[in-house]
Design a protein around this motif. Structure first.
Motif, short mmCIF file in Angstrom:
data_model
loop_
_atom_site.label_atom_id
_atom_site.label_comp_id
_atom_site.label_asym_id
_atom_site.label_seq_id
_atom_site.Cartn_x
_atom_site.Cartn_y
_atom_site.Cartn_z
N ILE A 1 0.98 -1.28 0.09
CA ILE A 1 -0.07 0.01 0.01
C ILE A 1 0.95 1.07 0.14
N LEU A 2 0.82 2.02 -0.98
CA LEU A 2 1.55 3.25 -1.06
C LEU A 2 0.49 4.46 -1.27
N ILE A 3 0.74 5.51 -0.46
CA ILE A 3 0.32 6.90 -0.36
C ILE A 3 1.36 7.76 -0.98
N THR A 4 0.94 8.29 -2.12
CA THR A 4 1.97 9.43 -2.73
C THR A 4 1.23 10.50 -3.00
N ASP A 5 2.22 11.49 -3.17
CA ASP A 5 1.52 12.97 -3.86
C ASP A 5 1.46 12.63 -5.44
N ARG A 6 0.78 13.66 -5.99
CA ARG A 6 0.38 13.37 -7.24
C ARG A 6 1.67 13.20 -8.36
N GLY B 1 4.02 11.19 -7.56
CA GLY B 1 4.64 9.78 -7.35
C GLY B 1 5.75 10.00 -6.07
N VAL B 2 5.75 10.98 -5.32
CA VAL B 2 6.66 10.93 -4.07
C VAL B 2 6.05 10.41 -2.97
N PRO B 3 6.58 9.35 -2.46
CA PRO B 3 5.92 8.59 -1.11
C PRO B 3 5.72 9.37 0.02
N VAL B 4 4.50 9.05 0.38
CA VAL B 4 4.18 9.93 1.75
C VAL B 4 4.24 8.73 2.94
N VAL B 5 3.72 7.63 2.48
CA VAL B 5 3.43 6.39 3.31
C VAL B 5 3.75 5.31 2.68
N LYS B 6 4.31 4.18 2.95
CA LYS B 6 4.46 3.04 2.31
C LYS B 6 4.75 1.75 3.35
N VAL B 7 3.98 0.88 2.94
CA VAL B 7 3.81 -0.33 3.79
C VAL B 7 3.93 -1.60 2.65
N CYS B 8 4.73 -2.54 2.83
CA CYS B 8 4.82 -3.58 1.89
C CYS B 8 5.27 -4.84 2.43
N THR B 9 5.05 -6.09 1.77
CA THR B 9 5.54 -7.17 2.07
C THR B 9 6.79 -7.65 1.53
N GLU B 10 7.41 -8.72 1.74
CA GLU B 10 8.69 -8.99 0.85
C GLU B 10 8.32 -9.51 -0.57
N LYS C 1 -7.12 10.42 -4.99
CA LYS C 1 -7.70 11.23 -4.04
C LYS C 1 -6.64 12.69 -3.89
N LEU C 2 -6.84 13.25 -4.94
CA LEU C 2 -5.84 14.39 -4.98
C LEU C 2 -5.99 15.27 -3.74
N PRO C 3 -5.00 15.68 -3.08
CA PRO C 3 -3.48 15.80 -3.99
C PRO C 3 -2.73 14.57 -3.60
N LEU C 4 -3.60 13.55 -3.23
CA LEU C 4 -2.70 12.22 -3.11
C LEU C 4 -3.19 11.12 -4.04
N VAL C 5 -2.47 10.16 -4.29
CA VAL C 5 -2.74 8.90 -4.95
C VAL C 5 -2.39 7.76 -3.93
N LEU C 6 -3.40 6.72 -3.92
CA LEU C 6 -3.38 5.67 -3.27
C LEU C 6 -3.10 4.61 -4.44
N THR C 7 -2.21 3.60 -3.99
CA THR C 7 -1.49 2.76 -4.81
C THR C 7 -1.50 1.31 -4.10
N PHE C 8 -2.31 0.52 -4.78
CA PHE C 8 -2.29 -1.13 -4.11
C PHE C 8 -1.66 -1.86 -5.21
N ILE C 9 -0.82 -2.86 -4.37
CA ILE C 9 -0.08 -3.56 -5.61
C ILE C 9 -0.47 -5.23 -4.91
N ALA C 10 -0.89 -5.82 -5.67
CA ALA C 10 -1.37 -7.22 -5.35
C ALA C 10 -1.09 -8.32 -6.33
N GLY C 11 -1.32 -9.31 -5.66
CA GLY C 11 -1.11 -10.61 -6.68
C GLY C 11 -1.93 -10.74 -7.47
#
Length: 124
Positions: A22-27, A29-38, A85-95
């Motif tokens: 789960i990545l929350i970035t500004d518009r 693409g600069v990361p604000v918050v990032k949590v990831c698995t391996e 979600k301007l000024p933010l973008v939520l990005t989800f990366i999944a299988g």
């Protein structure tokens, strides 16, 4: 707030099988918050990849489709869901087998968090 935010996102990450990041970035693409698995693919978390969302949103509006709210991309091994979600973008990366509906349902759950983070990003 940062630790609380990461804890909330980490909890969500563990509750949805197949969700890797789960990545929350500004518009841009600069990361604000990032949590990831391996299992999260490094290439999908790079600035160059994440920042293309803005280009896709612009192209959609040029076609007269209106404001883009969500872009869902499926690849051979992964799916990437990006929410505007301007000024933010939520990005989800999944299988590829992760339930996309579960990820889409997170939009409402994360609304208050996004509102708070939007204020922080707008002030900087």
């Amino acid at each position: 707030m940062s630790e609380e935010t990461k804890k909330l996102l980490q909890d969500i990450l563990t509750k949805i099988p197949g969700l890797h990041c789960i990545l929350i970035t500004d518009r841009e693409g600069v990361p604000v918050v990032k949590v990831c698995t391996e299992k999260a693919p490094e290439g999908a978390m790079r600035f160059g990849f994440i920042s293309t969302f803005g280009l896709a949103v612009d192209q959609g509006s040029k076609l007269g489709l209106g404001r883009t709210s969500t872009v869902i991309c499926y690849y051979s091994q992964y799916q990437v869901i990006q929410m505007n979600k301007l000024p933010l973008v939520l990005t989800f990366i999944a299988g590829k087998t992760c339930n996309t509906g579960h990820i889409m349902a997170l939009e409402n759950r994360l609304e208050s968090l996004i509102s708070e983070l939007s204020l922080v990003v707008a002030d900087t």
